[in-house]
Design a protein around this motif. Structure first.
Motif, PDB file in Angstrom:
ATOM      1  N   TRP A   1      -0.056   0.058   9.776  1.00  0.00           N
ATOM      2  CA  TRP A   1      -0.761  -0.618   8.693  1.00  0.00           C
ATOM      3  C   TRP A   1      -1.215  -2.013   9.111  1.00  0.00           C
ATOM      4  O   TRP A   1      -0.523  -2.701   9.872  1.00  0.00           O
ATOM      5  CB  TRP A   1       0.150  -0.727   7.475  1.00  0.00           C
ATOM      6  N   ILE A   2      -2.313  -2.447   8.591  1.00  0.00           N
ATOM      7  CA  ILE A   2      -2.779  -3.798   8.837  1.00  0.00           C
ATOM      8  C   ILE A   2      -1.730  -4.777   8.322  1.00  0.00           C
ATOM      9  O   ILE A   2      -1.148  -4.585   7.238  1.00  0.00           O
ATOM     10  CB  ILE A   2      -4.156  -4.022   8.155  1.00  0.00           C
ATOM     11  N   ASP A   3      -1.444  -5.801   9.098  1.00  0.00           N
ATOM     12  CA  ASP A   3      -0.409  -6.791   8.773  1.00  0.00           C
ATOM     13  C   ASP A   3       0.975  -6.158   8.600  1.00  0.00           C
ATOM     14  O   ASP A   3       1.878  -6.788   8.042  1.00  0.00           O
ATOM     15  CB  ASP A   3      -0.758  -7.570   7.492  1.00  0.00           C
ATOM     16  N   GLY A   4       1.131  -4.906   9.051  1.00  0.00           N
ATOM     17  CA  GLY A   4       2.411  -4.224   8.887  1.00  0.00           C
ATOM     18  C   GLY A   4       2.741  -3.896   7.445  1.00  0.00           C
ATOM     19  O   GLY A   4       3.889  -3.572   7.119  1.00  0.00           O
ATOM     20  N   SER A   5       1.743  -3.947   6.565  1.00  0.00           N
ATOM     21  CA  SER A   5       1.970  -3.781   5.131  1.00  0.00           C
ATOM     22  C   SER A   5       1.258  -2.544   4.590  1.00  0.00           C
ATOM     23  O   SER A   5       0.017  -2.492   4.613  1.00  0.00           O
ATOM     24  CB  SER A   5       1.469  -5.013   4.367  1.00  0.00           C
ATOM     25  N   PRO A   6       1.989  -1.552   4.065  1.00  0.00           N
ATOM     26  CA  PRO A   6       1.315  -0.390   3.479  1.00  0.00           C
ATOM     27  C   PRO A   6       0.458  -0.750   2.273  1.00  0.00           C
ATOM     28  O   PRO A   6      -0.560  -0.102   2.018  1.00  0.00           O
ATOM     29  CB  PRO A   6       2.474   0.532   3.094  1.00  0.00           C
ATOM     30  N   LEU A   7       0.846  -1.792   1.547  1.00  0.00           N
ATOM     31  CA  LEU A   7       0.059  -2.187   0.378  1.00  0.00           C
ATOM     32  C   LEU A   7      -1.223  -2.915   0.784  1.00  0.00           C
ATOM     33  O   LEU A   7      -2.281  -2.669   0.200  1.00  0.00           O
ATOM     34  CB  LEU A   7       0.905  -3.076  -0.540  1.00  0.00           C
ATOM     35  N   ARG A   8      -1.126  -3.797   1.770  1.00  0.00           N
ATOM     36  CA  ARG A   8      -2.352  -4.456   2.243  1.00  0.00           C
ATOM     37  C   ARG A   8      -3.300  -3.413   2.811  1.00  0.00           C
ATOM     38  O   ARG A   8      -4.516  -3.471   2.602  1.00  0.00           O
ATOM     39  CB  ARG A   8      -1.997  -5.499   3.304  1.00  0.00           C
ATOM     40  N   SER A   9      -2.749  -2.431   3.529  1.00  0.00           N
ATOM     41  CA  SER A   9      -3.562  -1.338   4.058  1.00  0.00           C
ATOM     42  C   SER A   9      -4.260  -0.593   2.933  1.00  0.00           C
ATOM     43  O   SER A   9      -5.459  -0.288   3.014  1.00  0.00           O
ATOM     44  CB  SER A   9      -2.674  -0.377   4.855  1.00  0.00           C
ATOM     45  N   ALA A  10      -3.517  -0.295   1.867  1.00  0.00           N
ATOM     46  CA  ALA A  10      -4.096   0.414   0.730  1.00  0.00           C
ATOM     47  C   ALA A  10      -5.214  -0.386   0.088  1.00  0.00           C
ATOM     48  O   ALA A  10      -6.236   0.170  -0.337  1.00  0.00           O
ATOM     49  CB  ALA A  10      -3.013   0.725  -0.300  1.00  0.00           C
ATOM     50  N   GLU A  11      -5.051  -1.691   0.021  1.00  0.00           N
ATOM     51  CA  GLU A  11      -6.078  -2.524  -0.588  1.00  0.00           C
ATOM     52  C   GLU A  11      -7.360  -2.521   0.248  1.00  0.00           C
ATOM     53  O   GLU A  11      -8.468  -2.446  -0.304  1.00  0.00           O
ATOM     54  CB  GLU A  11      -5.547  -3.948  -0.746  1.00  0.00           C
ATOM     55  N   VAL A  12      -7.229  -2.581   1.567  1.00  0.00           N
ATOM     56  CA  VAL A  12      -8.407  -2.558   2.433  1.00  0.00           C
ATOM     57  C   VAL A  12      -9.142  -1.223   2.292  1.00  0.00           C
ATOM     58  O   VAL A  12     -10.366  -1.180   2.140  1.00  0.00           O
ATOM     59  CB  VAL A  12      -8.011  -2.811   3.899  1.00  0.00           C
ATOM     60  N   SER A  13      -8.389  -0.124   2.320  1.00  0.00           N
ATOM     61  CA  SER A  13      -9.014   1.191   2.145  1.00  0.00           C
ATOM     62  C   SER A  13      -9.579   1.345   0.741  1.00  0.00           C
ATOM     63  O   SER A  13     -10.617   1.990   0.541  1.00  0.00           O
ATOM     64  CB  SER A  13      -7.998   2.300   2.426  1.00  0.00           C
ATOM     65  N   GLY A  14      -8.910   0.738  -0.236  1.00  0.00           N
ATOM     66  CA  GLY A  14      -9.378   0.822  -1.609  1.00  0.00           C
ATOM     67  C   GLY A  14     -10.750   0.213  -1.807  1.00  0.00           C
ATOM     68  O   GLY A  14     -11.531   0.666  -2.657  1.00  0.00           O
ATOM     69  N   GLU A  15     -11.073  -0.819  -1.026  1.00  0.00           N
ATOM     70  CA  GLU A  15     -12.398  -1.431  -1.125  1.00  0.00           C
ATOM     71  C   GLU A  15     -13.482  -0.432  -0.745  1.00  0.00           C
ATOM     72  O   GLU A  15     -14.556  -0.390  -1.362  1.00  0.00           O
ATOM     73  CB  GLU A  15     -12.459  -2.661  -0.208  1.00  0.00           C
ATOM     74  N   VAL A  16     -13.205   0.387   0.256  1.00  0.00           N
ATOM     75  CA  VAL A  16     -14.171   1.405   0.674  1.00  0.00           C
ATOM     76  C   VAL A  16     -14.300   2.485  -0.401  1.00  0.00           C
ATOM     77  O   VAL A  16     -15.405   2.930  -0.727  1.00  0.00           O
ATOM     78  CB  VAL A  16     -13.765   2.015   2.021  1.00  0.00           C
ATOM     79  N   LEU A  17     -13.175   2.909  -0.957  1.00  0.00           N
ATOM     80  CA  LEU A  17     -13.225   3.911  -2.024  1.00  0.00           C
ATOM     81  C   LEU A  17     -14.031   3.418  -3.212  1.00  0.00           C
ATOM     82  O   LEU A  17     -14.831   4.164  -3.789  1.00  0.00           O
ATOM     83  CB  LEU A  17     -11.811   4.284  -2.477  1.00  0.00           C
ATOM     84  N   ARG A  18     -13.837   2.165  -3.597  1.00  0.00           N
ATOM     85  CA  ARG A  18     -14.584   1.637  -4.742  1.00  0.00           C
ATOM     86  C   ARG A  18     -16.082   1.587  -4.451  1.00  0.00           C
ATOM     87  O   ARG A  18     -16.897   1.811  -5.337  1.00  0.00           O
ATOM     88  CB  ARG A  18     -14.072   0.227  -5.114  1.00  0.00           C
ATOM     89  N   ARG A  19     -16.436   1.300  -3.197  1.00  0.00           N
ATOM     90  CA  ARG A  19     -17.861   1.261  -2.838  1.00  0.00           C
ATOM     91  C   ARG A  19     -18.483   2.652  -2.873  1.00  0.00           C
ATOM     92  O   ARG A  19     -19.604   2.829  -3.372  1.00  0.00           O
ATOM     93  CB  ARG A  19     -18.023   0.631  -1.449  1.00  0.00           C
ATOM     94  N   LEU A  20     -17.762   3.633  -2.343  1.00  0.00           N
ATOM     95  CA  LEU A  20     -18.310   4.976  -2.238  1.00  0.00           C
ATOM     96  C   LEU A  20     -18.132   5.809  -3.502  1.00  0.00           C
ATOM     97  O   LEU A  20     -18.899   6.749  -3.747  1.00  0.00           O
ATOM     98  CB  LEU A  20     -17.661   5.707  -1.055  1.00  0.00           C
ATOM     99  N   LEU A  21     -17.113   5.460  -4.299  1.00  0.00           N
ATOM    100  CA  LEU A  21     -16.835   6.189  -5.538  1.00  0.00           C
ATOM    101  C   LEU A  21     -16.779   5.210  -6.702  1.00  0.00           C
ATOM    102  O   LEU A  21     -15.735   4.980  -7.305  1.00  0.00           O
ATOM    103  CB  LEU A  21     -15.501   6.953  -5.427  1.00  0.00           C
ATOM    104  N   PRO A  22     -17.935   4.576  -7.015  1.00  0.00           N
ATOM    105  CA  PRO A  22     -17.943   3.547  -8.057  1.00  0.00           C
ATOM    106  C   PRO A  22     -17.730   4.132  -9.454  1.00  0.00           C
ATOM    107  O   PRO A  22     -17.955   5.301  -9.684  1.00  0.00           O
ATOM    108  CB  PRO A  22     -19.334   2.941  -7.919  1.00  0.00           C
TER     109      PRO A  22
END
Length: 288
Positions: free
Chosen positions: A267-288
């Protein structure tokens, strides 16, 4: 799926196992996921009830630490978070031997989807074994349907081994199961790792795919290396080399129920939650 017909933005429970070992951790984690734009969560049966040490050891050895949240009240915690449960993962043996109990647990979470998480100690290169597995899946799917549930099958890499017939085991499972009894959860990361093309699979078998698992695939290695070879691993959506945008867009056109982010490590920064937030930005863009 939302009322507008687009897939839910969801995450797999395995990603947050390390940060949901206590009730306060779980509550804070689920709230943070909702704030990051996630609308659903996919649960694992072995993480929502007390887990034997042997199971925890196996999952950890496979690079999937599950944490110690099995004694928490997950139905209440998820309900309080506002997240929808898109599915519950269970093993095929439990579905076969405890169909009503498995269905009741899923219903308790407000979902009617149960997912088989692949087979342990199984030869996916054996034509006869794969055919027998298809028959078992059909029977389990019909038994769950009688309880108001539906069955999906989730792949890893082994399903893309070539059989004597020259076809991949996953292809045979799709073709030899009854579409009324069995659907599929396509894990794109494992498919790509095995050398398969998720877009080609969606184009050919997309009507059978009801849930999509996705993470990106690349490397975090920085700076000079001894050789041009670097380790490839899961990375956040949009930071690797998979055709993430095209895959998610294609799955949305097929009206899958949810696109589910899942990473186990790296995970980025060793954090599963920070990782989820980064991936979540892509999901919000593609699945608005």
């Amino acid at each position: 799926m939302t009322a507008s017909g687009r897939p839910l933005r969801a995450i797999q429970q395995i990603q947050i196992g390390q940060v949901t070992s206590t009730e306060s951790q779980a509550r804070d984690t689920l709230a943070r996921l909702a704030s990051a734009g996630y609308e659903g969560i996919e649960l694992n049966g072995f993480m929502t009830r007390p887990t034997p040490l042997f199971v925890r050891a196996l999952t950890k050895a496979a690079g999937m630490p599950v944490g110690r949240g099995g004694r928490l009240d997950w139905p209440r915690l998820v309900a309080e978070s506002g997240l929808s449960v898109v599915a519950v993962h269970e093993d095929l043996g439990a579905i076969e031997s405890e169909t009503m109990a498995v269905a009741a647990r899923a219903a308790g979470f407000g979902t009617r989807t149960v997912v088989v998480t692949g087979m342990y100690r199984f030869d996916y290169g054996d034509d006869s074994a794969v055919t027998r597995l298809a028959r078992r899946l059909d029977a389990a799917g019909r038994a769950l349907a009688a309880e108001g549930m539906r069955l999906l099958y989730h792949n890893h890499t082994a399903e893309f081994r070539r059989l004597g017939s020259g076809r991949a085991a996953w292809e045979v499972l799709v073709e030899q199961t009854d579409s009324d009894a069995v659907g599929f959860e396509l894990d794109c990361f494992w498919a790509v790792t095995a050398g398969a093309d998720p877009l080609a699979l969606l184009d050919r078998f997309g009507e059978r795919v009801r849930l999509l698992h996705i993470t990106d695939r690349g490397s975090r290695v920085t700076g000079p290396t001894m050789t041009p070879i670097v380790k490839v691993d899961s990375v956040e959506l949009g930071t690797g080399n998979m055709a993430v945008d095209a895959i998610i867009t294609r799955s949305a056109s097929l009206h899958v129920d949810a696109v589910v982010v899942e990473t186990h490590k790296n995970w980025i920064d060793g954090s599963p939650l920070r990782s989820a937030e980064v991936s979540g930005e892509v999901l919000r863009r593609l699945l608005p």
